[in-house]
Design a protein around this motif. Sequence first.
Motif: not given
Length: 1009
Positions: A55-59, A276-277, A281, A433-434, A466
């Motif tokens: 859940y945090q990789r893209a943050t 997430q944002g 979820w 985020q995904n 992104s």
Amino acid sequence: MRAAVLQALHTSGKLPEGAADEVGQTLVELLEFCGLFVRHPLVLILDQFEEFFRYQRATASFQPLIEQLTAVITNPQLPVSLVLSMREDFALELNAFKPRLPTILFENFYRLEKLGWAGAREAIVIPVEQVGFRYEPVLLEMLLNDLISRELDRLPLSPLVELLGTVEPTYLQIVCAQLWELNKAAPDKLMRLMTYEKMGKSKGILSNHLNGVLQTFTLAEKQFASKAFDHLASQRGVKMTYTAAALAETVRVNETALGKVLEKLTAVRILRSQQQGEATWYELHHDIFSSSIEHWNGAWKDQMRKRKLPQITATGVVAIVILFAGWDYYVNATNYQLRLSPKQGISNQVELWQGKQGSFDLFRQQDYIAETNFERNQLEPDKQFNQKWVADYGELQAELTGSLSIDQRVTAYTKNGDSQKALKLAKESIIPQNIELAKRALPHLMDMAVPDAARTAYDILQNSPSPAIKQEIIDNNNSSAGVVLVYDKVNMRADMLDKQEKFWVQQLATQVANKTARNQLTVLAKNNNNAINALANSPDVSEVLQAKDAIPIKDEYSRNQLTKTRQAKNVTPALMGLLKDTNIGRQAAVQPLGVLQTKDAIPALMGWLKDENKDARNSAATELGLLQVKDAIPALLDLLKDENSNVRGSAATALGRLQAKDAIPALLRLLKDKDSYVRDSTAEALTQLGKHPMMPSLFAVMSENFEASSRIASDELLDFLLHRLKNGDSEVRRSAVITALRMERGNNLNEVQKRLLLKTLLLVDQQTRDEAAKQLADEDKQESEEKARQLPINQPGLEEKPLTLDELKTKLDRFDQAYADWRKRRDAEPAATAPKATDSEADKLADPAPFTYEYAYAIANMDEAEGIKLLGHNLAKVREAAARGLANSDFLGVPLLQKLEQEWLATDNPITRQGLFHAIDIALLAMEGIGADKELDALKAYEPTLTNERSTASIKPRVEWTRIQLQWRVDALKELKELADRQLPGLLKEYCLNPDGTDMKPEECTIER
């Protein structure tokens, strides 16, 4: 993490009031501070650490936490032990630490195996003994047996040796925790067997916990929970993740009401939420609940089904039978179900059936209705079924779409005419985020044939944070989207173009016939080679070269363009100026100057033969050969020994063009060169010099290019062809003659153009003309024989003669009955135990009417009304054939679209409605390919009439897309026609012809040819 650590210390009484105000900002400072209040070492456990990667990789906080954790691990003075607890299947995610911790982290790990008999016994007994409790021996024995048996039941297909005597720690923890809650108040501090059995043992404890929680829910809340569990817990026991909005859309319930139930389930730890944002979820709190939830959900649905049964009174057997029969008739008359045959490979189409699954069907109402347009392989594996109740018949397509993956739903909604829902889902899926979901969803968005899809993609390109998503948009480029954006008059300022340069070059390159697109490409071309190459395909390159800032043209096609018009010679000064450039500009100028026979370039080119740059030597050799500069022969002979193979090959070609007989010995030696390009170039040069080595000719390729162009009728091609008719090579001339004869014989040239072409043909030698005529006659004969073998549309399959419309319809009715009989045989025989049908089953249930598509296509192509009727046929292949038959018929046009729209508005049958919209889509696609001014004007008149609310939402965006694409096509053709009109006078004058095609008087013909 900071708040959790401080709260734990405060709760345990270790942290004094107000002390937290002195804590530093970093994790190291926080743990140093906390170490002051506890016995060393302070143990920090980060449980379920795999959630950090999910859940945090893209943050923005991902890398900072990696860095701070690394600082904690590598600080020898810090009295802290750090434990990362995570699932084994996420272990490779720890590679994120490798750049900073190449060995420490990976050399200190412990794999928590399933507990054996002894370990499980200790895990059960020791915790309660520490507080003075004990288990009854018989309870302890039964509990261990139940926990071990659970593993065997849960994984029945695994090898017994892997499961024998093992216990899942999580399951043990949940069961023992519940058992403790039931016995902790016992005065004798004894964990009793009676309590355990009363709660249904280990299996019952989980179910009782879930049932106890859900018992407090209202009827409506239970209904929402049941619908949510259908998707949060899959049939394979894998938990799924949804937002409240996505889940509400999937199960078609109110989002606010569902959100309250999800929050309630989260509060009692059956679900858990993750922010997430701006979206929240939800997923199961643990996979261990899957089985209990499945059992509760099944029981609840059974209970709800029973509630729908009419309250039968005990007024007598006759009354009961009447009521029951009436109920059975009603539910089968008003309910529908979807079926998917278990015989994979034989029957893969999802079918719609009348009737209620599980009813008695006293009146035999359950029957096949139609095939849907969905197949087995489109459905998610855990969404496949044998039978499935249809909750809302009118929303059949939407219900089936819910069984697809999220990205596939975008296309499915579009095909069903619900472009707004498709766009909404696409925008929700294409988020930083995904990234993986975004990459899957973007191609579906780019393929949508509605203008808002192009606008949405461009909006994401401009505003998404992104880089990966932006690159994906460029890689999935749809040139039709660029047409929409150009006609939208998107503000393509230079600074905006710089930000999305690659995107716009790809988009505008396909629109180079459009003046607006050329203007924007000219801005880009100053720094972008791809833009230069795109401009090379402009209808008039001279227009580009004479722009305010001349652009160097490097593409071979561009150089050919320069020879097609005398206007191009006006750019010679600009090209000469480029020879003084020290970079790629001079390279771009050389070949056009050679083709234009610019003698002033010779001194510079002679100097280039000794240039240090191999590309300069190569270009100079080629162009000096074209310019017929005999003085270059000595230097060219030296270049036959050049270290670069391209230079050696170009030098050989130039010597052949210059008829340098003295070069023959050197060229013969060069035939043994190790490079194939050099050998081929040398062989061609020797052929020109009168030698004929046994090497393959390159003229066959050139011939194909000329002959393939014969179907294009424009003065632009005509000029290109006239130059080839005067070529010195007989093979080139022969191919050009064949192309010229085809053009002259076609219907695309006017009388003046034909006169110009015939006059040039007379300049070609008789032998070449005779050879070309013979080859053309042979090809015509072969084509005629091929056409004779082709059957007319109304003679499909194995028919011996063409059929009338009535005969075709009769045949199709027979095929329909054959499929009905085939379904009965299919459903009467049990399915094979193997995943796919055996060969014997496949032979027995082979397609009973393989030419059904061809007959349906012929009917739709011949009769508009019958074709529209077939769009509601029960067979999916018939509906598809009817849509394409209409699109390829003489009925194609706005009147057909209007009829399809009216039928679409009138029907409430979801199968027919989808077939009609698909026919509209296919018809519009056909119009985009072959339409002209007439079709464009008709569409412009039709579009404002789409005022019905449903038509405005579904059909109008699709019509708007086609109108824009057709406008681009018409504009491009118009510009090409205007260009041809400008070039024709120069061609006529070059061949001494008057504007009407007659010969000029000799004294008027002053141009040297």
